[in-house]
Motif scaffolding. Sequence first.
Motif, short mmCIF file in Angstrom:
data_model
loop_
_atom_site.label_atom_id
_atom_site.label_comp_id
_atom_site.label_asym_id
_atom_site.label_seq_id
_atom_site.Cartn_x
_atom_site.Cartn_y
_atom_site.Cartn_z
N GLN A 168 0.81 -1.22 0.00
CA GLN A 168 0.00 0.00 0.00
C GLN A 168 0.84 1.27 0.00
N LYS A 169 2.09 1.20 0.51
CA LYS A 169 2.94 2.39 0.56
C LYS A 169 3.86 2.49 -0.65
N ALA A 170 3.84 1.51 -1.51
CA ALA A 170 4.72 1.53 -2.69
C ALA A 170 4.14 2.46 -3.75
N THR A 171 5.03 3.03 -4.55
CA THR A 171 4.56 3.86 -5.67
C THR A 171 3.94 2.96 -6.73
N ALA A 172 3.17 3.56 -7.62
CA ALA A 172 2.50 2.79 -8.66
C ALA A 172 3.52 2.06 -9.55
N VAL A 173 4.63 2.73 -9.84
CA VAL A 173 5.66 2.14 -10.70
C VAL A 173 6.32 0.95 -10.01
N ASN A 174 6.68 1.11 -8.74
CA ASN A 174 7.32 0.02 -7.99
C ASN A 174 6.36 -1.15 -7.79
N ALA A 175 5.09 -0.84 -7.52
CA ALA A 175 4.11 -1.90 -7.33
C ALA A 175 3.93 -2.71 -8.61
N GLU A 176 3.87 -2.01 -9.74
CA GLU A 176 3.71 -2.69 -11.03
C GLU A 176 4.92 -3.58 -11.32
N ARG A 177 6.12 -3.07 -11.04
CA ARG A 177 7.33 -3.85 -11.27
C ARG A 177 7.36 -5.10 -10.38
N THR A 178 6.94 -4.92 -9.13
CA THR A 178 6.91 -6.05 -8.20
C THR A 178 5.92 -7.11 -8.64
N PHE A 179 4.72 -6.68 -9.05
CA PHE A 179 3.70 -7.64 -9.45
C PHE A 179 4.05 -8.34 -10.76
N ARG A 180 4.78 -7.68 -11.64
CA ARG A 180 5.23 -8.34 -12.86
C ARG A 180 6.16 -9.51 -12.53
#
Length: 337
Positions: A168-180
């Motif tokens: 929830q505290k991650a940026t949208a870019v970091n969250a997307e990279r993590t989920f990929r």
Amino acid sequence: MHELAFPLLVGLILIALAFDFLNGLHDAANSIATVVATRLLSPVRAVLFAAFFNFAAYFLTIAIPSLHAVAETIGKGLIDKDVVTPAVIFGALVGAMFWNIVTWLKGIPSSSSHALVGGLVGAGVAHAGIEGIQWSGLNKTLLAIVLSPTIGMFLAMFVMLVSSWSLQKATAVNAERTFRALHLVSSAAYSLSHGLNDAQKTMGIITVLLYSTGNLHGEFEVPHWVAISCYIAIALGTMTGGWKIIETMGSRITKLSQHQGFSASLAGSIVVFSASTLGIPVSTTHTITGSIIGAGVARRASSVRWGIARNVMIAWLITIPASGLVGALFYLLTRLF
């Protein structure tokens, strides 16, 4: 023991491997629908990726032999192995293959597993009556029709919730990279579980065929050459791909994000690995469909195309009786010769 000429034995084994190949082709959508729909991998890379992990399941069973429990359920847990004949095996395989081809041409993600179960039970009953049915094995298989997609759906919703909270505290870019990255790992796990559970169904068929013809000595267990042949066949089938079904699974039920794709694949792999451990020939198609629906509902219920989901579920309900009827008919056809 039933005598069978060696060329006919080889022919039946080749038909079984053809079913295994068709299983991989038909069920390629299970392994790669989410990564193709989210464009995480290109279609060609996705099928190669899935085929590799389908085959890698062989090495997992070498490390943990108890994971071959599904093959034993198919081989002796649905129909009494002592009443199985080569004609029963022929009817079962043709019934399953017929239903697989029909649903593949129509783009319907039905279950290869339950088509084989239906074909085997139909041919077995036509040969020996209902007395030949092993109800404990059949009942747990039928129960899994309801439980596997339901558990997959709720697990996917839970994974969506936990992973959303964790990032929830991650940026949208970091969250997307993590989920990929997580999506790629979870898809590999699902392909591994798919190869583990589905290839064993053909192993069970070939093993009981060898047993019934007196070519299997000692305990009822899968020979290594049978195991590796089945893993190769399902991997080759997966490489061929079933694009109509991939479209239905990956985009027509609901539109997936990387987050949803990861959640669906992870939930599905947990269910299928658990079923393999328990010796249950679960439907990987049902499982991933339920997981995809759960990932869609977790975002919002209106994102799921419930009409498409309903049509898929209707196909589930008629798979076993339809393939069972065809299996019985082809068994009876062999009696004419």
